[in-house]
Structures are given as structure tokens and as C-alpha cells.
Design an enzyme around this catalytic site. Structure first.
Site, PDB file in Angstrom:
ATOM      1  N   ILE A 174     -27.431   2.554  16.349  1.00  0.00           N
ATOM      2  CA  ILE A 174     -27.248   1.449  15.397  1.00  0.00           C
ATOM      3  C   ILE A 174     -26.228   0.441  15.921  1.00  0.00           C
ATOM      4  O   ILE A 174     -26.133  -0.671  15.418  1.00  0.00           O
ATOM      5  CB  ILE A 174     -26.832   2.001  14.011  1.00  0.00           C
ATOM      6  CG1 ILE A 174     -27.812   3.072  13.548  1.00  0.00           C
ATOM      7  CG2 ILE A 174     -26.734   0.908  12.959  1.00  0.00           C
ATOM      8  CD1 ILE A 174     -29.273   2.647  13.531  1.00  0.00           C
ATOM      9  N   GLY A 175     -25.455   0.836  16.911  1.00  0.00           N
ATOM     10  CA  GLY A 175     -24.568  -0.155  17.530  1.00  0.00           C
ATOM     11  C   GLY A 175     -23.227   0.383  17.951  1.00  0.00           C
ATOM     12  O   GLY A 175     -22.912   0.452  19.131  1.00  0.00           O
ATOM     13  N   ASP A 212     -27.378  -7.089  11.393  1.00  0.00           N
ATOM     14  CA  ASP A 212     -27.167  -6.022  10.394  1.00  0.00           C
ATOM     15  C   ASP A 212     -27.058  -6.573   8.978  1.00  0.00           C
ATOM     16  O   ASP A 212     -26.343  -7.547   8.749  1.00  0.00           O
ATOM     17  CB  ASP A 212     -25.858  -5.282  10.689  1.00  0.00           C
ATOM     18  CG  ASP A 212     -25.958  -4.396  11.925  1.00  0.00           C
ATOM     19  OD1 ASP A 212     -27.059  -3.878  12.194  1.00  0.00           O
ATOM     20  OD2 ASP A 212     -24.928  -4.225  12.609  1.00  0.00           O
ATOM     21  N   HIS A 249     -22.842  10.897   8.837  1.00  0.00           N
ATOM     22  CA  HIS A 249     -21.674  11.228   8.026  1.00  0.00           C
ATOM     23  C   HIS A 249     -21.293  12.697   8.131  1.00  0.00           C
ATOM     24  O   HIS A 249     -20.260  13.114   7.652  1.00  0.00           O
ATOM     25  CB  HIS A 249     -21.913  10.839   6.570  1.00  0.00           C
ATOM     26  CG  HIS A 249     -22.209   9.377   6.437  1.00  0.00           C
ATOM     27  ND1 HIS A 249     -23.488   8.887   6.458  1.00  0.00           N
ATOM     28  CD2 HIS A 249     -21.373   8.308   6.358  1.00  0.00           C
ATOM     29  CE1 HIS A 249     -23.435   7.566   6.370  1.00  0.00           C
ATOM     30  NE2 HIS A 249     -22.177   7.195   6.310  1.00  0.00           N
ATOM     31  N   ARG A 271       0.823  -1.221   0.000  1.00  0.00           N
ATOM     32  CA  ARG A 271       0.000   0.000   0.000  1.00  0.00           C
ATOM     33  C   ARG A 271       0.863   1.280   0.000  1.00  0.00           C
ATOM     34  O   ARG A 271       0.546   2.253   0.662  1.00  0.00           O
ATOM     35  CB  ARG A 271      -0.963  -0.007   1.193  1.00  0.00           C
ATOM     36  CG  ARG A 271      -2.063  -1.051   1.050  1.00  0.00           C
ATOM     37  CD  ARG A 271      -2.977  -1.046   2.252  1.00  0.00           C
ATOM     38  NE  ARG A 271      -2.252  -1.419   3.461  1.00  0.00           N
ATOM     39  CZ  ARG A 271      -2.591  -1.102   4.701  1.00  0.00           C
ATOM     40  NH1 ARG A 271      -3.668  -0.374   4.902  1.00  0.00           N
ATOM     41  NH2 ARG A 271      -1.878  -1.484   5.725  1.00  0.00           N
ATOM     42  N   GLU A 272       1.948   1.249  -0.774  1.00  0.00           N
ATOM     43  CA  GLU A 272       2.848   2.398  -0.811  1.00  0.00           C
ATOM     44  C   GLU A 272       2.135   3.658  -1.316  1.00  0.00           C
ATOM     45  O   GLU A 272       2.399   4.766  -0.844  1.00  0.00           O
ATOM     46  CB  GLU A 272       4.058   2.120  -1.713  1.00  0.00           C
ATOM     47  CG  GLU A 272       5.033   1.074  -1.195  1.00  0.00           C
ATOM     48  CD  GLU A 272       4.619  -0.355  -1.571  1.00  0.00           C
ATOM     49  OE1 GLU A 272       3.477  -0.559  -2.051  1.00  0.00           O
ATOM     50  OE2 GLU A 272       5.448  -1.260  -1.375  1.00  0.00           O
ATOM     51  N   LEU A 273       1.236   3.482  -2.292  1.00  0.00           N
ATOM     52  CA  LEU A 273       0.562   4.659  -2.849  1.00  0.00           C
ATOM     53  C   LEU A 273      -0.335   5.306  -1.802  1.00  0.00           C
ATOM     54  O   LEU A 273      -0.394   6.529  -1.670  1.00  0.00           O
ATOM     55  CB  LEU A 273      -0.263   4.272  -4.085  1.00  0.00           C
ATOM     56  CG  LEU A 273      -0.920   5.465  -4.788  1.00  0.00           C
ATOM     57  CD1 LEU A 273       0.138   6.394  -5.395  1.00  0.00           C
ATOM     58  CD2 LEU A 273      -1.900   5.023  -5.868  1.00  0.00           C
ATOM     59  N   TRP A 305     -19.297  -9.037   1.559  1.00  0.00           N
ATOM     60  CA  TRP A 305     -18.063  -8.303   1.839  1.00  0.00           C
ATOM     61  C   TRP A 305     -16.864  -9.224   2.016  1.00  0.00           C
ATOM     62  O   TRP A 305     -15.849  -8.859   2.578  1.00  0.00           O
ATOM     63  CB  TRP A 305     -18.262  -7.361   3.040  1.00  0.00           C
ATOM     64  CG  TRP A 305     -19.071  -6.148   2.660  1.00  0.00           C
ATOM     65  CD1 TRP A 305     -19.395  -5.747   1.406  1.00  0.00           C
ATOM     66  CD2 TRP A 305     -19.659  -5.180   3.544  1.00  0.00           C
ATOM     67  NE1 TRP A 305     -20.150  -4.592   1.445  1.00  0.00           N
ATOM     68  CE2 TRP A 305     -20.332  -4.219   2.742  1.00  0.00           C
ATOM     69  CE3 TRP A 305     -19.688  -5.017   4.933  1.00  0.00           C
ATOM     70  CZ2 TRP A 305     -21.021  -3.124   3.280  1.00  0.00           C
ATOM     71  CZ3 TRP A 305     -20.367  -3.935   5.471  1.00  0.00           C
ATOM     72  CH2 TRP A 305     -21.032  -2.990   4.656  1.00  0.00           C
ATOM     73  N   GLU A 354     -31.140   4.184   6.709  1.00  0.00           N
ATOM     74  CA  GLU A 354     -30.649   5.507   6.332  1.00  0.00           C
ATOM     75  C   GLU A 354     -31.855   6.293   5.839  1.00  0.00           C
ATOM     76  O   GLU A 354     -32.746   5.735   5.208  1.00  0.00           O
ATOM     77  CB  GLU A 354     -29.621   5.349   5.206  1.00  0.00           C
ATOM     78  CG  GLU A 354     -28.750   6.537   4.956  1.00  0.00           C
ATOM     79  CD  GLU A 354     -29.380   7.580   4.043  1.00  0.00           C
ATOM     80  OE1 GLU A 354     -29.164   8.759   4.294  1.00  0.00           O
ATOM     81  OE2 GLU A 354     -30.092   7.196   3.109  1.00  0.00           O
TER      82      GLU A 354
HETATM   83  N1  GLN Z   1     -23.866  -2.142  13.834  1.00  0.00           N
HETATM   84  C1  GLN Z   1     -22.965  -1.552  12.921  1.00  0.00           C
HETATM   85  C2  GLN Z   1     -22.430  -0.248  13.512  1.00  0.00           C
HETATM   86  O1  GLN Z   1     -23.110   0.408  14.190  1.00  0.00           O
HETATM   87  C3  GLN Z   1     -23.615  -1.271  11.599  1.00  0.00           C
HETATM   88  C4  GLN Z   1     -22.637  -0.705  10.601  1.00  0.00           C
HETATM   89  C5  GLN Z   1     -23.193  -0.487   9.206  1.00  0.00           C
HETATM   90  O2  GLN Z   1     -24.353  -0.319   8.994  1.00  0.00           O
HETATM   91  N2  GLN Z   1     -22.351  -0.462   8.201  1.00  0.00           N
HETATM   92  O3  GLN Z   1     -21.310   0.133  13.261  1.00  0.00           O
HETATM   93 ZN    ZN Z   2     -25.370   1.584   8.492  1.00  0.00          ZN
END
Ligand code: GLN
Ligand code: ZN
Length: 763
Positions: free
Chosen positions: A434-435, A602, A698, A16-18, A564, A669
Site C-alpha cells: 500500500i506504500g 490514497d 494491524h 498534552r500533559e495527560l 483530515w 481493507e
Molecule cells: N499509502 C499510505 C501508507 O501506506 C496509505 C495509508 C492509509 O491508508 N491510511 O501508509
Molecule cells: Zn489504509
């Protein structure tokens, strides 16, 4: 003679040099020249490696400082007005301003590159008139030619794909295309003057469903470019899917070569057999996988090539990967901790290059010429079949023996929710998160020290429990109703489970670019997935012991773990997904038996796994929904409340699938696309409980209570208020404590206010 060819090579550097070089540049710690030097070394290493293995068509301009679509934006001068670009060439400041934003200049939008986990920057077509505004492709061409002593193959994103991936079009697409073509023509003639024989033009949008009008864009583009005499030959490259309905369009374009994906499915292979191939074109035969990590079965691949050679003359075949190798890590041999059985069946970019070379030789000189390679390869697969690391009879039996009832909760939602209400005794508009909570520097440095072995397990877990205790106390203080333990012990929501599940491996160095300098290390699902022991129960039970409020058990869902990770190809995706689901089900039941009454599974990656072709979407949604249900049904009591979370609001298209998950509560979201979500509820009567995120995690801004009250009020206009939960729109992991707590406090106040304003039952 068939030639060997690559479409693109990893560009972030072996180590990951870049990433390091550009990040230091952004923080002012090094100079532009340092970035250029690092980049030049990375390119040189890629070219010489390919050259050493005898690759005939070595790509150039596949390298990028950030993103190849951004490079194309620069090449065509499509720099949006807000960057005040009026030079002849785009400089590095403007380049990175478009990528990352600058003062008063928001960045270009970032979005997923087809169905990969790579993200590109979205071109904006209200930017003014195109002009050739970058020398990068020509400089890299010359650099490579000098290095290699032969002509490489420049790669460009094609004009139609650029337009179709773009936004803010101000006129019919055909007119935008007409503006762009002179720029591409100019680029082609420059390459020609520099000595290029071929240029690869990528048009991956040709593998998606296209309208008649869109198909005519490709004809317009390539008739235009082909008519120019001063140009290299064009290899029109497609990938990630078969051409299907666009076959005739693509095959009849007036170009000298067409590159096809023969890996994703058998549809291109069938079409080739049935329809043949123009005698005047080169076929780029993408026969080894450019985006998954398994060693190719070389005997099978050679048979495929021999079959292709029945239709296309060998002299007109290029043996190549199905896509750019951008989506693969560098080198399997760098992994020292992986089990040898697993390592044997892996191929990253370097190993893929070797495969291309062997297959080309095999096709040209016959099987005997590569006999030892073929035999060694066959042995790998034989051996793998015997590996208990990979195959687990018990897991296979368990998956095979699930019955229809394993996909359903005991009672329907209406009955369950009454029991849950009695059990949980939550107020109206219950509040939760959300956690995850902020992963501070301290948390990250403790983890790093623990991984290095410089602190003991005891010290590490004491610290994690202390942080968890603290965050629970803070949640109680501000008055949240359903608490979370904070996820401090997890670096990544998939990696955490991958480390604990058998049949999955995490790697040390297998990084792939996600966007810009951001890289991910997807776990590898190499075998039957099973859970040797409980994964989260101790921590969640500890958290629940700290409070009388309900504590959420927190798991990552089967589809997200699958999407993922690098997935298996020897069994269908839905089988792997169900194996993971059963492992998670055991965890859900263990949590429940440990007294946890709310469990969140999730699924943020469910939507993005949707296939490129519309008609394949239904099948995907069917099995992914079933997998989720499998992970949350058998043995789960009606009183146990199952939550799920998704971080996108393109809800309309998949709202039925989301409802079919049969989760009691979902958080989504919403704050950036409120109107769209409300529309979805107006169109479709959603029956289960839902928490449309009331603020955008965000953004670093602390949201106003009043704004959140207003959002809840508007939600309650289209959704019965007893269904509404109050939560942020994603996890808080990347935020700072200084924003998180005031934000959550305002959120709790908003819930209180709306409860006071609108008693349930009143109109
Ligand atoms: N439970 C995870 C968190 O709160 C959910 C993350 C996600 O939705 N990408 O980080
Ligand atoms: Zn999320």
C-alpha cells in the site's frame, strides 16, 4: 439575563500533559497518583480559565482519562464479563483494560464519534445488569465547586445515545433503557444532593435519522427521569447537526432545557422561527463553532442571537458553542510560526470562550456595551479579505474554469487497461504493497534531528535515499511486482502535503484528541490551495531509477487531505476539494512525465466524510468522487495506471461511488471483513481491478501462505481473476521489519501458488 455556557473543554492539557502522564503510567514509569495529579491540574486550569471569562455554566465531568463514553460505561457498570469486574467501583486497571486490552482481555471496539475525528469505545450490552459503578462525576463536581465557589454543570452522555451507540444488545432497546434509567436517576439525585442546579445530558443521536421506535426511546427516558422529584434541571444537549425530523420529539420532552446547534446549517434556525419554542424551556443556543478553528463573525452571531431572542425570552437563552470544545486545540497564541494574517482569523478553545463571553454581554446589554470588541472583530475580517496569503486569484480562476471534460480520463477503463497491460507486462495476480514501510526508530530519530536543525539537509536526504534504496532492493528480492518507495520522508500522509501546499498550514501545538492518549495536529486549510512546485517527483524518480520494476507514485487524495484538516467555511467544501485536486493533478502529470507509470492516490478518509444525515450523503459522494476524478484525469495518459486505496470494507453502501472514481486499480481493507466484501462483488458487478487486502496489517502475526491462497481462491470465485491484485490491507508504517518481510514473502508465495493452480482462462 442570558447566561453563557460551555458544553465541554479540551482535556488533554495545553502541552498534552495527560498524554504523557497516562503513557508513563502504562509503561510502569509512574504511579496512579501522578496521573490523578496531572488530571486535576488540567481540570483546574480549564475551570479557572472559564471562570475568569465569566462563563456562567461551567461543565464538569467533561474531563476524561481516556474517553467520555468509557466513563459512562463505568458510571453505569456496563463492564463486559471478560474483565472479571465484581467490585463496587471500576478501578483504574479495569478502566484501562477496557480501553487498551489486557492479557486475554481484548479491548472494547473503537469507533468514530459521529462525523468528527474523535473515537470512542463502544459499549457492549451483554455485560450483565447495570449499577452505579463510578464516583468520578461526583468527585469532579465537588472538586470544581470547591475551586470555583459556585455550582458547576455536570455533563453526562445520555442513556439513549449510550444504547444507540452500543452493540451486542440482548433484548429490545426499550428494555435496555429500562435497566439503565434507575442508574441515571440515582446519579441525578446524587448531583441534586451535592447542590447541582443543572445537569447537561448529551443526546447527539437526536440529530441523526431516527425511526419512530427509536424516537419513543427518548420519550421513555426523559419521561422517566423527569418524573423523579429529587434531581437537578436537565439541559438536554444535541450537537453536530440540526434536529430536523426529530424536532417535535426533542422539543416536547419533559426537560427544562434543550441545546441546539445553530452553526452546522440553518435548519434549526428555520425550525425555531417557524415552530417557536416552549415557553417553559431554556434554549442552549450553540452559535459559535465548537469544532472548527475560525474566528466567529461576532456581528453576524449577535444578529443570530437577537433573532433567537425574538422567539425565546433572553432570560431563557444560554449562549454557547455548537458542541464541546474537545475538538479544538487550546490556544492560537501558542503558534509562533503561523503567518499573522492567518493567526488573526483563527479561534481555538480559549478564543472561543472569549467569544461566548462577548456575545453574552452583547445580547444582555446591547451592542454598544461590546462596541470595541465588535469593531475589532469586523476589522479582522476586512483585513483578511485583502490577504494574498488567503486569496489567490489564479487558483480561483482555475477552479472556476474547469469543464466537464476535466472529470474524465481520455478513454474508458476497458480501453485503458489493455494499454496498461501492454505497458506494464505484469503477471496475473500482481503483487504490491500500500506504500509505507516500517518507520523504524532510526527513521524517526533522523527526522527529529533534522527538524531540530542538528543534521543538515544533505545528511537527512542522503539517509532517506539510502533507506529508500534498501527497501526497494528488499522488495525486488522477495519478488513483488509493483514497488513502493516506502514513504520514509513522510511523518503523516496529510501533513506531508500540507507543508508543501500553499493555502495550508501545519501547526506546532494545535493538538486535538483522536482517541485515548492519541492526539493529532490537523493541518489548517486557510486559503486557496495551490502547488508552488513539485512535491514528490524527485523522490519517486530517484526510487524508479533504482529498479526496472514499476515504481508507484504515492499521493494523498483531495478528499482525504480535506477531511483530515480543519477546513474553510467561507467557500463550499467541494471548491476547496477541487483546488486541492488541481494541485494534485499537476503532481500526477509531472510524475507521469518523469516516467512513472503507476500512480496511487490514497483516499482512506473518503468514507468517513459521509454526512450524518442519510439524504445529504448523495451530494457528498457526488462532489468527492468528482474531486478525485479531477485529480486524475486531464493530461493523464491511458497508459498511466491510477491506483487508489481505502482502508475499510463497508463497501456495499458506497460501491457505486467507488467504481465511479474510475481508478484503474483499488486496494481495500478486507482481511477482517472478507465475507462482506465478497458479498458486495456478488451484488454489484465490479469491473475495475481490485486488491482486497489478503492480510491484516494491524496484527503482529505473520500470515500463512495457505490462508492467503484460500482467500484469493474465494475472491476468484466471485470476481474474474484477471481483476485481482494481491496486497496487504493497509500501509506497513507502524509494523516492524521482522514481521513485514516474512509476511510479504508469504504473500508473494501465495500469489505464485494461485497463479500455478489456476491458469487464467481455465474454469
Ligand atoms: N499509502 C499510505 C501508507 O501506506 C496509505 C495509508 C492509509 O491508508 N491510511 O501508509
Ligand atoms: Zn489504509
Amino acid at each position: 439575563m442570558a447566561q453563557s455556557s460551555l458544553l465541554g473543554y479540551p482535556r488533554i492539557g495545553r502541552n498534552r500533559e495527560l498524554k504523557r502522564a497516562v503513557e508513563r503510567f502504562w509503561s510502569g514509569k509512574n504511579q496512579e497518583q501522578d496521573v490523578l495529579n496531572t488530571a486535576s491540574e488540567i481540570r483546574k486550569a480549564a475551570w479557572t480559565f472559564q471562570d475568569k471569562h465569566g462563563i456562567d455554566q461551567i461543565p464538569v465531568n467533561d474531563f476524561s482519562y481516556y474517553d467520555h463514553v468509557l466513563d459512562t460505561i463505568c458510571l453505569t457498570g456496563l463492564v463486559p464479563q471478560r474483565y472479571n469486574f465484581n467490585d463496587s467501583k471500576v478501578d483504574i486497571e479495569t478502566y484501562f483494560a477496557m480501553a487498551r486490552g489486557a492479557k486475554g482481555q481484548p479491548a472494547l471496539e473503537l469507533t468514530k464519534w459521529f462525523d468528527t475525528n474523535y473515537h470512542y469505545l463502544v459499549p457492549e450490552f451483554d455485560a450483565g445488569s447495570p449499577k452505579l459503578a463510578s464516583d468520578k462525576p461526583f468527585n469532579e463536581y465537588q472538586e470544581a465547586k470547591k475551586e470555583l465557589g459556585k455550582t458547576p454543570k455536570p455533563v453526562l452522555v445520555g442513556p439513549v445515545t449510550l444504547i444507540l451507540l452500543g452493540k451486542s444488545h440482548t433484548k429490545p432497546l426499550a428494555e435496555h433503557l429500562a435497566d439503565l434509567l434507575p442508574i441515571y436517576a440515582e446519579a441525578l439525585s446524587k448531583f441534586k444532593e451535592l447542590g447541582a442546579e443543572w445537569v447537561q445530558i448529551d443526546e447527539p443521536t437526536l440529530v441523526e435519522d431516527r425511526t419512530e421506535e427509536e424516537r419513543s426511546l427518548y420519550q421513555q427516558a426523559y419521561a422517566g427521569l423527569a418524573s423523579q422529584s429529587n434531581r437537578p434541571k436537565i439541559m438536554l444537549q444535541t450537537y453536530f447537526e440540526s434536529l430536523n425530523g426529530n424536532w417535535d420529539t426533542a422539543v416536547n420532552l419533559p426537560v427544562e432545557g434543550l441545546g441546539l446547534d445553530f452553526v452546522r446549517n440553518d435548519e434549526n434556525r428555520a425550525a425555531l422561527k417557524q415552530k417557536g419554542f416552549p415557553a417553559d424551556k431554556v434554549l442552549g443556543a450553540g452559535v459559535v463553532n465548537g469544532r472548527n478553528v475560525w474566528r466567529s463573525n461576532l456581528n453576524d452571531k449577535l444578529s443570530l442571537l437577537e433573532e433567537i431572542a425574538e422567539t425565546v425570552d433572553k432570560d431563557r437563552i444560554w449562549v454557547q458553542p455548537s458542541s464541546s470544545l474537545l475538538h479544538l486545540p487550546h490556544d492560537v497564541q501558542m503558534e509562533e510560526k503561523l503567518d499573522q494574517d492567518v493567526k488573526n482569523i483563527l479561534a481555538f478553545a480559549q478564543e472561543r470562550v472569549e467569544e461566548v463571553a462577548i456575545l453574552t454581554k452583547g445580547l444582555n446589554e446591547g451592542r454598544d456595551a461590546v462596541k470595541s470588541e465588535l469593531d475589532a472583530n469586523a476589522k479582522v475580517f476586512e483585513q483578511a479579505l485583502k490577504s494574498t496569503q488567503i486569496y489567490d486569484a489564479k487558483t480561483q480562476e482555475r477552479v472556476a474554469s474547469v469543464s466537464e471534460s476535466d472529470f474524465s480520463r481520455k478513454s474508458p477503463f476497458r480501453e485503458r487497461i489493455e494499454k496498461q497491460k501492454a505497458e506494464l507486462k505484469l503477471p496475473d495476480y500482481p503483487t504490491t504493497t500500500i506504500g509505507s514501510f516500517p518507520q523504524t526508530k532510526e527513521v524517526r530519530s533522523m527526522r527529529a534531528r533534522w527538524k531540530k536543525g542538528s543534521i543538515s539537509d544533505q545528511e537527512y536526504w542522503d539517509f532517506m535515499r539510502e533507506r529508500t534504496k534498501e527497501v526497494i532492493k528488499q522488495q525486488e528480492e522477495i519478488g513483488l511486482d509493483v514497488l513502493a518507495h516506502g514513504e520514509f520522508e513522510r511523518t503523516d500522509m496529510v501533513e506531508f502535503f500540507a507543508e508543501k501546499l500553499e493555502g495550508m498550514a501545519v501547526t506546532e501545538h494545535a493538538w486535538v484528541q483522536s482517541y485515548g492518549s492519541r492526539c493529532v495536529r490537523p493541518p489548517i486549510i486557510f486559503g486557496d490551495v495551490r502547488r508552488p512546485e513539485p512535491m514528490t517527483v524527485d523522490m519517486i524518480k530517484f526510487a524508479q531509477d533504482q529498479t526496472s520494476k514499476p515504481m508507484k507514485g504515492m499521493l494523498t487524495g483531495p478528499v482525504t487531505i480535506l477531511n483530515w484538516s480543519f477546513e474553510r467555511e467561507d467557500i463550499p467544501a467541494h471548491q476547496t476539494s477541487n483546488q486541492i485536486a488541481l494541485a494534485l493533478l499537476d503532481e500526477v502529470v509531472d510524475l507521469q512525465n518523469a516516467g512513472i507509470r503507476v500512480i496511487q492516490v490514497d483516499e482512506p478518509a473518503l468514507r468517513e466524510g459521509l454526512p450524518l444525515r442519510g439524504r445529504k450523503g448523495k451530494d457528498y459522494l457526488d462532489w468527492s468522487v468528482r474531486s478525485f476524478r479531477l485529480s486524475t484525469s486531464t493530461g493523464v495518459d491511458d497508459e498511466t495506471q491510477i491506483h487508489t486505496h481505502m482502508c475499510y470494507a463497508e463497501f456495499n453502501e458506497i460501491i457505486e461511488a467507488i467504481e465511479a472514481l474510475d481508478a484503474d486499480v483499488i486496494s481495500v481493507e478486507n482481511s477482517r471483513s472478507h465475507a462482506e466484501l465478497l458479498q458486495a462483488f456478488t451484488d454489484h458487478k465490479y469491473e475495475r481491478h481490485i486488491g482486497p487486502g489478503v492480510y491484516d496489517v494491524h496484527s503482529a502475526q505473520v500470515p500463512d501462505t495457505e490462508d492467503m491462497v484460500e482467500m484469493l481462491r474465494r475472491t476468484s470465485a466471485v470476481l474474474p481473476e484477471e481483476q485481482i491484485w494481491v496486497n496487504p490491507d493497509c500501509g506497513l508504517k507502524t509494523r516492524g521489519n521482522e514481521e513485514v518481510w516474512p509476511s510479504l514473502k508469504n504473500m508473494v508465495d501465495a500469489a505464485k501458488e494461485i497463479r500455478a493452480r489456476q491458469p487464467v482462462g481455465a474454469d
